[in-house]
Design an enzyme around this catalytic site. Structure first.
Site, short mmCIF file in Angstrom:
data_model
loop_
_atom_site.label_atom_id
_atom_site.label_comp_id
_atom_site.label_asym_id
_atom_site.label_seq_id
_atom_site.Cartn_x
_atom_site.Cartn_y
_atom_site.Cartn_z
N HIS A 29 -8.20 -8.65 2.46
CA HIS A 29 -7.39 -9.36 1.49
C HIS A 29 -7.26 -10.83 1.89
CE1 HIS A 29 -5.78 -5.27 2.21
NE2 HIS A 29 -5.80 -5.19 0.90
N GLU A 65 -5.87 -2.64 -6.35
CA GLU A 65 -6.35 -3.99 -6.10
C GLU A 65 -7.20 -4.53 -7.23
OE1 GLU A 65 -6.76 -3.42 -1.28
OE2 GLU A 65 -8.52 -3.02 -2.51
N GLU A 76 -4.37 2.26 -2.52
CA GLU A 76 -5.02 0.98 -2.74
C GLU A 76 -4.94 0.71 -4.23
OE1 GLU A 76 -6.22 -1.12 -0.64
OE2 GLU A 76 -7.01 -0.06 1.10
N HIS A 135 -2.63 -6.04 -6.00
CA HIS A 135 -2.82 -7.24 -5.20
C HIS A 135 -4.29 -7.59 -5.14
CE1 HIS A 135 -3.13 -3.83 -2.41
NE2 HIS A 135 -3.95 -4.59 -1.70
N TRP A 183 -13.62 3.25 -2.85
CA TRP A 183 -14.09 1.98 -3.40
C TRP A 183 -15.55 1.74 -3.09
CZ3 TRP A 183 -10.52 2.16 0.62
CH2 TRP A 183 -10.93 1.61 1.85
N GLU A 198 -14.25 -9.47 11.84
CA GLU A 198 -14.60 -8.05 12.01
C GLU A 198 -15.98 -7.84 12.59
OE1 GLU A 198 -13.99 -5.52 8.63
OE2 GLU A 198 -11.98 -6.32 8.25
N CYS A 225 -14.18 -5.41 4.13
CA CYS A 225 -13.24 -5.51 3.01
C CYS A 225 -11.87 -5.84 3.56
CB CYS A 225 -13.22 -4.24 2.18
SG CYS A 225 -12.95 -2.73 3.10
N TYR A 256 -9.08 -1.65 -9.22
CA TYR A 256 -9.35 -0.38 -8.55
C TYR A 256 -8.03 0.22 -8.07
CZ TYR A 256 -10.21 2.31 -4.31
OH TYR A 256 -10.18 3.25 -3.34
N HIS A 302 0.79 -1.23 0.00
CA HIS A 302 0.00 0.00 0.00
C HIS A 302 0.83 1.29 0.00
CE1 HIS A 302 -2.88 -3.06 1.43
NE2 HIS A 302 -3.71 -2.37 0.69
#
Length: 173
Positions: free
Chosen positions: A80, A125, A123, A43, A170, A98, A78, A113, A36
């Protein structure tokens, strides 16, 4: 990024993210923070949208401790996949971690994005988008990840996004 910012994100860097090309083919691995920094390194990531049985969307305010867009409102969850984890497994894992929720998720599409957050980082991704329906009564947020949650009808959310500049790029897409 200051050394204090990097130190506060050292735990996140223990996760190795999956580097990809524009067609989402794996091309390597790198730590979270390194992915990042600067212009970002492409990624794999996912965004989850969870709906109540009444059709309201659960959104979360990201913890202010987040390296990028801390304190901004975003979709339900959100993150990874890490290591060799599949997108489906990662999305379900992060929803549990979360939000304390178990959800059957459906992948609906993917897109590339990129957005830069001041001089902190970017970001960049290939994002898999997932939908799910959950019982909100079981909600248990992790305060290190999520500051607050809200539910919105789609119409009310469309109005809020137009009127507020407090949403992640996003999510606004």
């Amino acid at each position: 990024v200051s050394s204090a910012d990097l130190a506060s994100n050292a735990a996140a860097d223990a996760d190795t993210l999956i580097l990809v090309d524009e067609q989402d083919n794996e091309v390597g691995a790198l730590g979270t923070v390194d992915c990042h920094l600067g212009d970002g390194i492409l990624h794999r990531a996912f965004s989850v949208f969870l709906f109540s049985p009444e059709g309201e969307l659960l959104i979360q305010q990201r913890s202010p401790e987040k390296m990028l867009w801390g304190g901004y409102w975003a979709n339900s969850c959100c993150s990874h996949p890490v290591g060799d984890e599949s997108m489906d497994a990662a999305a379900a894992r992060r929803v549990r971690e979360e939000l304390g929720l178990d959800a059957e998720l459906t992948h609906i599409h993917s897109y590339e994005y990129a957005a830069t957050f001041g001089d902190v980082g970017t970001e960049h991704e290939v994002v898999g988008v997932y939908l799910g329906s959950v019982d909100m009564s079981a909600l248990r947020v992790d305060p290190t990840e999520v500051s607050e949650v809200r539910t919105f009808t789609v119409e009310a959310l469309d109005e809020a996004i137009e009127d507020e500049d407090a949403f992640t790029p996003w999510f606004r897409i």
